[in-house]
Design a protein around this motif. Structure first.
Motif, mmCIF file in Angstrom:
data_model
loop_
_atom_site.group_PDB
_atom_site.id
_atom_site.type_symbol
_atom_site.label_atom_id
_atom_site.label_comp_id
_atom_site.label_asym_id
_atom_site.label_seq_id
_atom_site.Cartn_x
_atom_site.Cartn_y
_atom_site.Cartn_z
ATOM 1 N N SER A 132 -18.450 1.299 7.795
ATOM 2 C CA SER A 132 -17.130 0.767 8.120
ATOM 3 C C SER A 132 -16.374 0.430 6.841
ATOM 4 C CB SER A 132 -17.245 -0.475 9.015
ATOM 5 O OG SER A 132 -17.947 -1.498 8.339
ATOM 6 N N LEU A 133 -15.086 0.670 6.885
ATOM 7 C CA LEU A 133 -14.202 0.395 5.759
ATOM 8 C C LEU A 133 -13.136 -0.590 6.206
ATOM 9 C CD1 LEU A 133 -13.149 1.042 2.863
ATOM 10 C CD2 LEU A 133 -11.782 2.858 3.920
ATOM 11 N N THR A 134 -13.011 -1.678 5.460
ATOM 12 C CA THR A 134 -11.949 -2.652 5.698
ATOM 13 C C THR A 134 -11.029 -2.633 4.489
ATOM 14 O OG1 THR A 134 -13.457 -4.039 6.958
ATOM 15 C CG2 THR A 134 -11.438 -5.075 6.167
ATOM 16 N N VAL A 135 -9.738 -2.505 4.739
ATOM 17 C CA VAL A 135 -8.750 -2.446 3.661
ATOM 18 C C VAL A 135 -7.738 -3.558 3.887
ATOM 19 C CG1 VAL A 135 -7.028 -1.005 2.514
ATOM 20 C CG2 VAL A 135 -9.065 0.049 3.497
ATOM 21 N N THR A 136 -7.502 -4.362 2.841
ATOM 22 C CA THR A 136 -6.571 -5.477 2.933
ATOM 23 C C THR A 136 -5.584 -5.396 1.773
ATOM 24 O OG1 THR A 136 -8.329 -6.852 3.871
ATOM 25 C CG2 THR A 136 -6.378 -7.994 3.047
ATOM 26 N N LEU A 137 -4.301 -5.401 2.079
ATOM 27 C CA LEU A 137 -3.269 -5.436 1.051
ATOM 28 C C LEU A 137 -2.953 -6.887 0.745
ATOM 29 C CD1 LEU A 137 -1.142 -4.150 -0.792
ATOM 30 C CD2 LEU A 137 0.413 -4.144 1.176
ATOM 31 N N ARG A 138 -3.075 -7.275 -0.510
ATOM 32 C CA ARG A 138 -2.729 -8.623 -0.957
ATOM 33 C C ARG A 138 -1.440 -8.514 -1.745
ATOM 34 N NH1 ARG A 138 -8.909 -9.851 -2.538
ATOM 35 N NH2 ARG A 138 -9.616 -10.311 -0.435
ATOM 36 N N ASP A 164 -11.129 -3.419 -5.922
ATOM 37 C CA ASP A 164 -9.712 -3.766 -5.883
ATOM 38 C C ASP A 164 -8.924 -2.727 -6.655
ATOM 39 O OD1 ASP A 164 -10.002 -6.165 -4.444
ATOM 40 O OD2 ASP A 164 -10.476 -7.276 -6.267
ATOM 41 N N VAL A 165 -7.853 -2.244 -6.037
ATOM 42 C CA VAL A 165 -6.983 -1.265 -6.681
ATOM 43 C C VAL A 165 -5.579 -1.857 -6.787
ATOM 44 C CG1 VAL A 165 -6.018 1.052 -6.546
ATOM 45 C CG2 VAL A 165 -8.318 0.625 -5.663
ATOM 46 N N PRO A 166 -5.091 -2.096 -8.005
ATOM 47 C CA PRO A 166 -3.709 -2.569 -8.158
ATOM 48 C C PRO A 166 -2.744 -1.445 -7.813
ATOM 49 C CG PRO A 166 -4.748 -2.277 -10.305
ATOM 50 C CD PRO A 166 -5.775 -1.944 -9.280
ATOM 51 N N LEU A 167 -1.645 -1.800 -7.158
ATOM 52 C CA LEU A 167 -0.653 -0.787 -6.822
ATOM 53 C C LEU A 167 0.727 -1.405 -6.728
ATOM 54 C CD1 LEU A 167 -0.095 -1.144 -3.457
ATOM 55 C CD2 LEU A 167 -2.407 -0.280 -3.500
ATOM 56 N N THR A 175 3.951 -5.825 -7.541
ATOM 57 C CA THR A 175 2.560 -5.445 -7.731
ATOM 58 C C THR A 175 1.700 -6.120 -6.673
ATOM 59 O OG1 THR A 175 2.874 -5.164 -10.098
ATOM 60 C CG2 THR A 175 0.620 -5.441 -9.337
ATOM 61 N N GLY A 176 0.903 -5.329 -6.011
ATOM 62 C CA GLY A 176 -0.054 -5.840 -5.029
ATOM 63 C C GLY A 176 -1.445 -5.362 -5.388
ATOM 64 N N VAL A 177 -2.399 -5.797 -4.608
ATOM 65 C CA VAL A 177 -3.788 -5.375 -4.793
ATOM 66 C C VAL A 177 -4.323 -4.922 -3.449
ATOM 67 C CG1 VAL A 177 -6.128 -6.117 -5.396
ATOM 68 C CG2 VAL A 177 -4.188 -6.928 -6.734
ATOM 69 N N LEU A 178 -4.901 -3.746 -3.431
ATOM 70 C CA LEU A 178 -5.547 -3.229 -2.235
ATOM 71 C C LEU A 178 -7.041 -3.530 -2.362
ATOM 72 C CD1 LEU A 178 -4.745 -1.644 0.298
ATOM 73 C CD2 LEU A 178 -5.485 0.414 -0.892
ATOM 74 N N HIS A 179 -7.530 -4.440 -1.515
ATOM 75 C CA HIS A 179 -8.949 -4.797 -1.537
ATOM 76 C C HIS A 179 -9.661 -3.937 -0.495
ATOM 77 C CE1 HIS A 179 -12.611 -7.099 -1.973
ATOM 78 N NE2 HIS A 179 -12.700 -7.112 -0.657
#
Length: 121
Positions: A110-116, A74-77, A88-92
Motif C-alpha cells: 500500500s502507498l499513502t501519499v500526503t501533500l504538506r 519526502d519529495v519537495p515540489l 513550495t510543498g512536500v509530498l510525503h
C-alpha cells in the motif's frame, strides 16, 4: 552517493528504523543504502541488494526484493494554485511492503501519499 537527485527517507522493519537517502535518475533507477548494504531497483517496490542477497538476518526478501518493511520519503515540489504565487510543498510518501506468501507475491502493498503545504496536510 552518485550525484543523482536525492530525497530524504526512512526504512523501518522488525529490526528497527533508519534514516536514509533515496537517489533516482527520475526514469529507471532508484538507489539507497540500508544498514550498510546498497540497494537498487527500477521502482520502490523492487529494491534489491546490489551485491546479491544480503544476510537474511538483516532483511526480509521476496524474489530478491525488500519486503516486510515500510519505506518513507519526502519529495519537495512547487505547487501552483489559481490566483496565488507558486509555493513550495512536500509530498510525503509511505510504501508498506507486506510479507511474502507462497505464490511469491506480498500479502500487502500500500502507498499513502500526503501533500504538506502551508502547514496543512
Amino acid at each position: 552517493m552518485s550525484g543523482l537527485p536525492a530525497w530524504p527517507g526512512r526504512y523501518t522493519d522488525r529490526y528497527g528504523s533508519q534514516e536514509l537517502v533515496f537517489e533516482s535518475d527520475g526514469r529507471e533507477l532508484i538507489r539507497t543504502t540500508i544498514r550498510g548494504v546498497p540497494f537498487e531497483g527500477e521502482a520502490m517496490d523492487a529494491l534489491g541488494a546490489l551485491a546479491g542477497e544480503p544476510p537474511e538476518r538483516m532483511f526480509r526478501l521476496a524474489d530478491g526484493h525488500l519486503c516486510s518493511c515500510l519505506l518513507e520519503w519526502d519529495v519537495p515540489l512547487t505547487v501552483g494554485t489559481p490566483g496565488r504565487d507558486p509555493r513550495t510543498g512536500v509530498l510525503h510518501c509511505a510504501l508498506r511492503l507486506g510479507d511474502p506468501v507462497p505464490s511469491g507475491a506480498l500479502d500487502e502493498e500500500s502507498l499513502t501519499v500526503t501533500l504538506r503545504l502551508d502547514g496543512r496536510a
